[in-house]
Design a protein around this motif. Structure first.
Motif, PDB file in Angstrom:
ATOM      1  N   GLY A 228       3.378  -9.879   0.481  1.00 47.64           N
ATOM      2  CA  GLY A 228       2.195  -9.799  -0.368  1.00 47.64           C
ATOM      3  C   GLY A 228       1.729 -11.151  -0.837  1.00 47.64           C
ATOM      4  O   GLY A 228       2.403 -12.157  -0.628  1.00 47.64           O
ATOM      5  N   PRO A 229       0.556 -11.155  -1.437  1.00 48.19           N
ATOM      6  CA  PRO A 229      -0.276 -10.001  -1.794  1.00 48.19           C
ATOM      7  C   PRO A 229      -1.126  -9.548  -0.612  1.00 48.19           C
ATOM      8  O   PRO A 229      -1.129 -10.167   0.442  1.00 48.19           O
ATOM      9  CB  PRO A 229      -1.137 -10.563  -2.906  1.00 48.19           C
ATOM     10  N   GLY A 230      -1.872  -8.458  -0.851  1.00 44.49           N
ATOM     11  CA  GLY A 230      -2.868  -8.052   0.104  1.00 44.49           C
ATOM     12  C   GLY A 230      -2.439  -6.958   1.059  1.00 44.49           C
ATOM     13  O   GLY A 230      -1.515  -6.189   0.787  1.00 44.49           O
ATOM     14  N   VAL A 231      -3.126  -6.894   2.181  1.00 45.60           N
ATOM     15  CA  VAL A 231      -2.985  -5.799   3.138  1.00 45.60           C
ATOM     16  C   VAL A 231      -1.585  -5.786   3.745  1.00 45.60           C
ATOM     17  O   VAL A 231      -1.128  -6.807   4.286  1.00 45.60           O
ATOM     18  CB  VAL A 231      -4.037  -5.943   4.254  1.00 45.60           C
ATOM     19  N   PRO A 232      -0.865  -4.670   3.671  1.00 53.11           N
ATOM     20  CA  PRO A 232       0.456  -4.591   4.308  1.00 53.11           C
ATOM     21  C   PRO A 232       0.360  -4.836   5.808  1.00 53.11           C
ATOM     22  O   PRO A 232      -0.563  -4.365   6.475  1.00 53.11           O
ATOM     23  CB  PRO A 232       0.907  -3.156   4.003  1.00 53.11           C
ATOM     24  N   GLY A 233       1.328  -5.583   6.340  1.00 52.55           N
ATOM     25  CA  GLY A 233       1.361  -5.860   7.764  1.00 52.55           C
ATOM     26  C   GLY A 233       0.518  -7.030   8.203  1.00 52.55           C
ATOM     27  O   GLY A 233       0.507  -7.384   9.390  1.00 52.55           O
ATOM     28  N   PHE A 410      -7.098 -10.267   1.694  1.00 46.50           N
ATOM     29  CA  PHE A 410      -7.829  -9.014   1.544  1.00 46.50           C
ATOM     30  C   PHE A 410      -7.033  -8.040   0.675  1.00 46.50           C
ATOM     31  O   PHE A 410      -5.842  -7.806   0.918  1.00 46.50           O
ATOM     32  CB  PHE A 410      -8.096  -8.384   2.916  1.00 46.50           C
ATOM     33  N   ILE A 411      -7.693  -7.460  -0.312  1.00 45.10           N
ATOM     34  CA  ILE A 411      -7.051  -6.478  -1.189  1.00 45.10           C
ATOM     35  C   ILE A 411      -6.733  -5.207  -0.398  1.00 45.10           C
ATOM     36  O   ILE A 411      -5.642  -4.640  -0.495  1.00 45.10           O
ATOM     37  CB  ILE A 411      -7.957  -6.136  -2.380  1.00 45.10           C
ATOM     38  N   ASP A 412      -7.722  -4.757   0.373  1.00 45.86           N
ATOM     39  CA  ASP A 412      -7.597  -3.554   1.189  1.00 45.86           C
ATOM     40  C   ASP A 412      -8.617  -3.695   2.315  1.00 45.86           C
ATOM     41  O   ASP A 412      -9.288  -4.724   2.432  1.00 45.86           O
ATOM     42  CB  ASP A 412      -7.833  -2.284   0.357  1.00 45.86           C
ATOM     43  N   LEU A 413      -8.737  -2.696   3.162  1.00 42.61           N
ATOM     44  CA  LEU A 413      -9.647  -2.763   4.298  1.00 42.61           C
ATOM     45  C   LEU A 413     -10.668  -1.635   4.230  1.00 42.61           C
ATOM     46  O   LEU A 413     -10.353  -0.514   3.834  1.00 42.61           O
ATOM     47  CB  LEU A 413      -8.865  -2.689   5.612  1.00 42.61           C
ATOM     48  N   GLN A 414     -11.903  -1.972   4.622  1.00 44.82           N
ATOM     49  CA  GLN A 414     -13.007  -1.026   4.490  1.00 44.82           C
ATOM     50  C   GLN A 414     -13.255  -0.210   5.755  1.00 44.82           C
ATOM     51  O   GLN A 414     -14.146   0.625   5.791  1.00 44.82           O
ATOM     52  CB  GLN A 414     -14.282  -1.789   4.110  1.00 44.82           C
TER      53      GLN A 414
END
Length: 463
Positions: A228-233, A410-414
């Motif tokens: 982390g932080p951010g998108v796993p993987g 990136f916090i998450d993906l859209q």
């Protein structure tokens, strides 16, 4: 690298009264001032006590708040931390410190003393809410139901088990263990910085690439490890960290990209390898961007300049983090672009619990900006382009040395598989140890380094 799931509300400082008039005597103080109390955390045991106070002036003369001290009595055997969550008078004017009773009683051997740096309470007026809290430094639960000043009421009412002093004389309530004043308490924060710089870091980012051996020689680490932080993987890619020339100056460039999957997401980060930065002034010239270089827009990307320490354990009392974070497309529940400045006391990841305070502005900050953080005397001041953006302190003041970092993630993906890339650039970074440097003077010093063709210097001692 904050996670804004728990937020402390900040308030505008509101004037209370007119000109200050000294009280004539203890008797008049006793007749004019009273305290009302309610409890926002009424459990017998708690992670933090939350006494809320309101002072009421029933007299005919104004009371300078700088002469007023409120004492909340409790039992304790360890270090404690104080914080003001919200106050009509402004949390920046409210102080809190702890002391030991000279004559302990079964229900109290210590007290929290709340004071004020400014303000005046007019006749017939009240201070309004003061939403206060305190906790053990190690964040362990403690029993509060047997404390002298504890009450379980959830609505404001007069409360005589909290004492109020004006000019050192008892004005309201019955103190625990006697009526006389105790010795002056020890401040919660003891400033350790000294005037005058004691070491300087400046880097113009004149490197050939992320594999340039001078980066490591000069104390920088280009992140390649996962996590982390951010998108796993996601991958933290050194190859996406470059140093191109922009308008005649080389810059640090972070290009972060995604194809909508964790495996196809690239984050970027540059960090100092030594944790040797504490009090003083931090500055950087940073270019934020609203739109991607290519591909569809809309990702919840975070562009940053910050300082941080490692979290050694859940709710680590020595943790610290001071952040500039720009979210061009929002995130963390925000719908659009927002710039955060966030100061951290501590957190735990699972289950999530965060203790921080923040200031934000909801507008575009695309383009170049001069960012400055001053850390001195128990206060953290954030500046954007010479303008004071935020002023934090109290429990959020750092306790230990930190790293300096820049990253974009990136916090998450859209969703969607079309690749998109976002870019953050940094022109230079500057730090002066144990010295408060104005934003204008920071620029003067940076220009002087460049005029003398000094691309890098680091005289900040390791400890």
């Amino acid at each position: 690298m904050p996670r804004h799931l728990w937020k402390t509300v900040l308030a505008l400082s509101l004037p209370i009264a007119l000109a200050a008039v000294a009280l004539a005597s203890p008797a008049s103080a006793a007749q004019s001032l009273r305290l009302q109390y309610k409890n926002s955390s009424t459990g017998a045991t708690t992670a933090q006590a939350e006494p809320w106070f309101k002072l009421v002036n029933d007299g005919t003369t104004s009371i300078p708040l700088s002469q007023v001290k409120i004492r909340y009595y409790f039992t304790g055997d360890t270090a404690y931390r104080f914080a003001c969550s919200w106050a009509v008078v402004g949390c920046s004017t409210v102080t809190g410190q702890f002391a030991t009773l000279s004559s302990p009683v079964p229900a109290a051997n210590r007290y929290l003393e709340v004071g004020f740096t400014s303000g005046t309470l007019a006749p017939g007026a009240n201070t309004g809410d003061m939403q206060l809290r305190f906790h053990r430094a190690d964040w362990q639960n403690f029993t509060q139901s047997d404390d002298y000043s504890f009450g379980a009421q959830t609505s404001y009412a007069d409360w005589s088990k909290v004492a109020v002093y004006v000019g050192g004389q008892l004005a309201w309530g019955t103190p625990a263990g006697g009526t006389g004043p105790d010795p002056s308490p020890t401040p919660t924060v003891t400033p350790t910085g000294n005037p005058g710089g004691q070491g300087t870091l400046f880097d113009d980012f004149a490197y050939t690439g992320s594999s340039d051996p001078r980066l490591a020689q000069r104390g920088w680490t280009v992140r390649s490890n996962s996590g982390g932080p951010g998108v796993p993987g996601a991958t933290w890619s050194p190859s996406a960290v470059t140093f191109p020339s922009v308008s005649g100056n080389q810059v640090l460039q972070l290009d972060s990209s995604t194809d909508g999957t964790g495996a196809g997401t690239v984050h970027t980060e540059l960090s100092t390898s030594a944790r040797k930065f504490f009090e003083g002034t931090y500055a950087a010239r940073v270019k934020f961007s609203d739109a991607p270089l290519s591909g569809p827009d809309g990702e919840h990307v975070v562009q940053t300049f910050f300082t941080i320490t490692p979290l050694q354990q859940n709710m680590d009392p020595d943790y610290g983090e001071l952040d500039f974070e720009y979210l061009p497309n929002g995130g963390w529940g925000e719908p659009a672009n927002i710039l955060y400045t966030t100061s951290w006391e501590t957190y735990q990841a699972d289950p999530w619990q965060a203790v921080n305070t923040h200031t934000e502005e909801r507008t575009s900050f695309a383009g170049w900006h001069d960012l400055v953080i001053q850390v001195s005397g128990g206060r953290i001041k954030y500046y954007v382009d010479g303008r004071l953006f935020a002023d934090h302190g109290d429990i959020y003041y750092p306790e230990t040395p930190m790293w300096i970092m820049f990253n974009q993630w990136f916090i998450d993906l859209q969703g969607g598989s079309t690749p998109r890339t976002y870019r953050q650039q940094v022109d230079w970074v500057y730090h002066s140890k144990n010295e408060v440097v104005s934003p204008a003077e920071v620029l003067n010093r940076v220009n002087a380094f460049r005029a003398s063709s000094t691309a890098f210097t680091d005289t900040v001692p390791s400890s």
